[in-house]
Design a protein around this motif. Structure first.
Motif, PDB file in Angstrom:
ATOM      1  N   SER A 122       0.863  -1.155   0.096  1.00 53.82           N
ATOM      2  CA  SER A 122       0.212   0.064   0.041  1.00 53.82           C
ATOM      3  C   SER A 122       0.928   1.275  -0.095  1.00 53.82           C
ATOM      4  CB  SER A 122      -0.772   0.167   1.173  1.00 53.82           C
ATOM      5  OG  SER A 122      -1.495  -1.165   1.288  1.00 53.82           O
ATOM      6  N   ALA A 123       1.972   0.934   0.370  1.00 53.66           N
ATOM      7  CA  ALA A 123       2.966   2.477   0.470  1.00 53.66           C
ATOM      8  C   ALA A 123       4.470   1.763  -0.081  1.00 53.66           C
ATOM      9  CB  ALA A 123       3.118   2.889   1.653  1.00 53.66           C
ATOM     10  N   THR A 124       4.797   2.580  -1.009  1.00 52.68           N
ATOM     11  CA  THR A 124       6.370   2.443  -1.418  1.00 52.68           C
ATOM     12  C   THR A 124       7.335   3.004  -0.528  1.00 52.68           C
ATOM     13  OG1 THR A 124       6.563   4.197  -2.771  1.00 52.68           O
ATOM     14  CG2 THR A 124       5.318   2.518  -3.943  1.00 52.68           C
ATOM     15  N   THR A 125       8.427   2.242  -0.475  1.00 49.07           N
ATOM     16  CA  THR A 125       9.636   2.783   0.375  1.00 49.07           C
ATOM     17  C   THR A 125       9.937   4.460   0.088  1.00 49.07           C
ATOM     18  OG1 THR A 125      10.557   0.714   0.042  1.00 49.07           O
ATOM     19  CG2 THR A 125      12.072   2.302   0.988  1.00 49.07           C
TER      20      THR A 125
ATOM     21  N   ASP B 183       7.060  -0.994  13.200  1.00 49.31           N
ATOM     22  CA  ASP B 183       8.125  -0.381  12.484  1.00 49.31           C
ATOM     23  C   ASP B 183       7.197   0.428  11.624  1.00 49.31           C
ATOM     24  OD1 ASP B 183       9.954   0.580  11.022  1.00 49.31           O
ATOM     25  OD2 ASP B 183      10.911  -1.631  10.644  1.00 49.31           O
ATOM     26  N   LEU B 184       7.667   1.842  11.832  1.00 52.05           N
ATOM     27  CA  LEU B 184       6.997   2.836  11.180  1.00 52.05           C
ATOM     28  C   LEU B 184       7.399   3.161   9.900  1.00 52.05           C
ATOM     29  CD1 LEU B 184       6.418   5.394  13.988  1.00 52.05           C
ATOM     30  CD2 LEU B 184       4.729   3.921  13.005  1.00 52.05           C
ATOM     31  N   CYS B 185       8.372   2.465   9.372  1.00 51.93           N
ATOM     32  CA  CYS B 185       9.245   2.924   8.274  1.00 51.93           C
ATOM     33  C   CYS B 185       9.492   1.694   7.029  1.00 51.93           C
ATOM     34  CB  CYS B 185      10.650   3.284   8.451  1.00 51.93           C
ATOM     35  SG  CYS B 185      10.873   4.683   9.848  1.00 51.93           S
ATOM     36  N   VAL B 186       8.649   0.598   7.079  1.00 55.36           N
ATOM     37  CA  VAL B 186       8.569  -0.301   6.267  1.00 55.36           C
ATOM     38  C   VAL B 186       7.175  -0.300   5.537  1.00 55.36           C
ATOM     39  CG1 VAL B 186      10.576  -1.499   7.185  1.00 55.36           C
ATOM     40  CG2 VAL B 186       8.336  -2.218   7.760  1.00 55.36           C
TER      41      VAL B 186
ATOM     42  N   GLY C  83       5.575  -2.778   4.467  1.00 55.37           N
ATOM     43  CA  GLY C  83       4.664  -3.920   4.764  1.00 55.37           C
ATOM     44  C   GLY C  83       4.111  -3.655   6.322  1.00 55.37           C
ATOM     45  N   SER C  84       4.380  -2.749   7.034  1.00 53.78           N
ATOM     46  CA  SER C  84       3.724  -2.625   8.310  1.00 53.78           C
ATOM     47  C   SER C  84       2.428  -2.063   8.527  1.00 53.78           C
ATOM     48  CB  SER C  84       4.940  -1.581   9.087  1.00 53.78           C
ATOM     49  OG  SER C  84       4.199  -1.342  10.515  1.00 53.78           O
ATOM     50  N   PRO C  85       1.636  -2.475   9.282  1.00 54.30           N
ATOM     51  CA  PRO C  85       0.309  -1.911   9.567  1.00 54.30           C
ATOM     52  C   PRO C  85       0.254  -0.572   9.922  1.00 54.30           C
ATOM     53  CG  PRO C  85       0.580  -3.220  11.269  1.00 54.30           C
ATOM     54  CD  PRO C  85       1.995  -3.520  10.349  1.00 54.30           C
ATOM     55  N   LEU C  86       1.507  -0.026  10.755  1.00 60.21           N
ATOM     56  CA  LEU C  86       1.354   1.418  10.887  1.00 60.21           C
ATOM     57  C   LEU C  86       2.414   1.945  10.365  1.00 60.21           C
ATOM     58  CD1 LEU C  86      -0.156   3.423  12.875  1.00 60.21           C
ATOM     59  CD2 LEU C  86       1.619   2.630  14.763  1.00 60.21           C
ATOM     60  N   ARG C  87       2.401   3.075   9.372  1.00 59.46           N
ATOM     61  CA  ARG C  87       3.166   3.691   8.695  1.00 59.46           C
ATOM     62  C   ARG C  87       3.463   5.267   8.849  1.00 59.46           C
ATOM     63  NH1 ARG C  87       0.598  -0.173   5.243  1.00 59.46           N
ATOM     64  NH2 ARG C  87      -0.600   1.634   4.506  1.00 59.46           N
ATOM     65  N   LEU C  88       4.560   5.584   8.637  1.00 63.72           N
ATOM     66  CA  LEU C  88       4.781   7.104   8.528  1.00 63.72           C
ATOM     67  C   LEU C  88       5.134   7.626   7.359  1.00 63.72           C
ATOM     68  CD1 LEU C  88       4.601   9.540  10.651  1.00 63.72           C
ATOM     69  CD2 LEU C  88       6.806   8.896  11.315  1.00 63.72           C
ATOM     70  N   ARG C  89       4.402   8.411   6.603  1.00 65.34           N
ATOM     71  CA  ARG C  89       4.521   8.967   5.114  1.00 65.34           C
ATOM     72  C   ARG C  89       5.425  10.217   5.371  1.00 65.34           C
ATOM     73  NH1 ARG C  89       0.987   5.502   2.009  1.00 65.34           N
ATOM     74  NH2 ARG C  89       1.724   6.586   0.045  1.00 65.34           N
ATOM     75  N   ALA C  90       6.044  10.578   4.340  1.00 67.84           N
ATOM     76  CA  ALA C  90       6.800  11.933   4.192  1.00 67.84           C
ATOM     77  C   ALA C  90       5.616  12.830   3.877  1.00 67.84           C
ATOM     78  CB  ALA C  90       7.809  11.773   3.136  1.00 67.84           C
ATOM     79  N   PRO C  91       5.897  14.044   4.223  1.00 71.37           N
ATOM     80  CA  PRO C  91       4.946  15.136   3.807  1.00 71.37           C
ATOM     81  C   PRO C  91       4.197  15.190   2.390  1.00 71.37           C
ATOM     82  CG  PRO C  91       6.883  16.367   5.117  1.00 71.37           C
ATOM     83  CD  PRO C  91       7.146  14.805   4.580  1.00 71.37           C
ATOM     84  N   LEU C  92       2.946  15.422   2.263  1.00 70.62           N
ATOM     85  CA  LEU C  92       2.370  15.566   0.866  1.00 70.62           C
ATOM     86  C   LEU C  92       2.146  17.142   0.810  1.00 70.62           C
ATOM     87  CD1 LEU C  92      -0.096  12.716   1.391  1.00 70.62           C
ATOM     88  CD2 LEU C  92       2.071  12.790   0.062  1.00 70.62           C
ATOM     89  N   PRO C  93       2.301  17.718  -0.158  1.00 69.96           N
ATOM     90  CA  PRO C  93       1.798  18.874  -0.402  1.00 69.96           C
ATOM     91  C   PRO C  93       0.430  19.139  -0.395  1.00 69.96           C
ATOM     92  CG  PRO C  93       2.635  18.038  -2.342  1.00 69.96           C
ATOM     93  CD  PRO C  93       2.735  16.768  -1.489  1.00 69.96           C
ATOM     94  N   ALA C  94       0.228  20.523  -0.030  1.00 72.69           N
ATOM     95  CA  ALA C  94      -1.208  21.057  -0.009  1.00 72.69           C
ATOM     96  C   ALA C  94      -2.101  20.166   0.690  1.00 72.69           C
ATOM     97  CB  ALA C  94      -1.544  21.391  -1.262  1.00 72.69           C
ATOM     98  N   GLN C  95      -1.756  19.239   1.732  1.00 68.51           N
ATOM     99  CA  GLN C  95      -2.589  18.553   2.318  1.00 68.51           C
ATOM    100  C   GLN C  95      -3.160  19.581   3.579  1.00 68.51           C
ATOM    101  OE1 GLN C  95      -4.452  15.889   1.762  1.00 68.51           O
ATOM    102  NE2 GLN C  95      -2.551  15.079   1.135  1.00 68.51           N
TER     103      GLN C  95
END
Length: 232
Positions: free
Chosen positions: A6-9, A153-156, A158-170
């Motif tokens: 669901s999220a790429t590295t 782990d928030l940085c992989v 495959g983890s159910p809980l993830r932290l994404r880098a900022p998105l513009p204009a969010q």
DNA sequence: TTGATGATTCGCT
DNA sequence: GCGAATCATCAAT
């Protein structure tokens, strides 16, 4: 067989960003997206308010008195979730900072729901959208975070809980061109301006350091409360 | 074992 | 604005 993640590295916040003291990391987390994927679906929030806790030198930190079973995750490597239970009914979630052996963390205090709002509303019986994740325990409730995610782990991807880098204009932050001034941090992510700081909420000791950071003007930021002794 | 306390929230006055 | 809810954790017995 292989399911598309669901999220790429590339989308996720690099662990190296978190490999620094909490007070340095905290402002950089504003505007990042925390998302939790469960069988019920996915809920994601843009972080609008955070607080730094600097481990063993900070009397307000859970790690101040050394490592225990509860705070063990904080003494591990950066990029993991430290989830704790408090007041007999609430969970709060932190992002662990600094390399293994040094405890430092950032409490995620509030966010703005940008995905899975229906699910978030079902988890929290609340009328207004702004209150869905306004406050650390509310944020956890909206995202369905509990102690099972302590150490996630928030940085992989495959983890159910993830932290994404900022998105513009969010979040409601003006375009870079209209902000003027201090452009370095702002330009890097596209939305790092208008960060306000102040003392942390509800802490007795350590109330003198301005380690609470929020996006100024965001309605989802929780209100400041000084520490007050509880009646017996 | 016991007792105090808490990085909070919600409802009622 | 004030107090209850509710229990894991930790320091002190």
């Amino acid at each position: 067989m292989v399911e598309a993640p669901s999220a790429t590295t590339a989308d996720l916040l690099p662990r190296t960003v978190l490999d620094r003291p909490g007070p340095k990391v905290a402002p950089d987390l504003l505007g990042c997206v925390l998302e939790h994927e469960t069988a019920d679906g996915l809920v994601a929030v843009v972080l609008t308010e955070v607080e730094a806790y600097d481990g063993q030198t900070d009397p307000a930190s859970h790690a101040y008195r050394g490592r225990t079973a509860r705070n063990a995750v904080m003494f591990g490597p950066a990029g993991y979730a430290y989830v704790y239970f408090t007041y007999g009914m609430h969970f709060c979630v932190n992002v662990v900072c600094m390399p293994a052996g040094t405890a430092s963390a950032v409490l995620l205090r509030a966010g703005k729901v940008i995905a899975g709002e229906d699910l978030a509303r079902r988890r929290r019986s609340v009328r207004s959208e702004r209150d869905l994740a306004r406050g650390p325990a509310r944020l956890c409730q909206a995202l369905g975070i509990d102690r099972r995610l302590d150490g996630a782990d928030l940085c992989v991807p495959g983890s159910p809980l993830r932290l994404r880098a900022p998105l513009p204009a969010q979040v409601g932050v003006p375009p870079a061109g209209e902000r003027g001034g201090g452009a370095d941090a702002a330009n890097r992510s596209g939305q790092k301006a208008l960060i306000a700081t102040g003392p942390r909420v509800g802490v007795r000791e350590g109330a003198d350091v301005p380690w609470r950071f929020w996006l100024d003007g965001e309605p989802t930021v929780s209100v400041y409360r000084p520490w007050v002794p509880r009646r017996r």
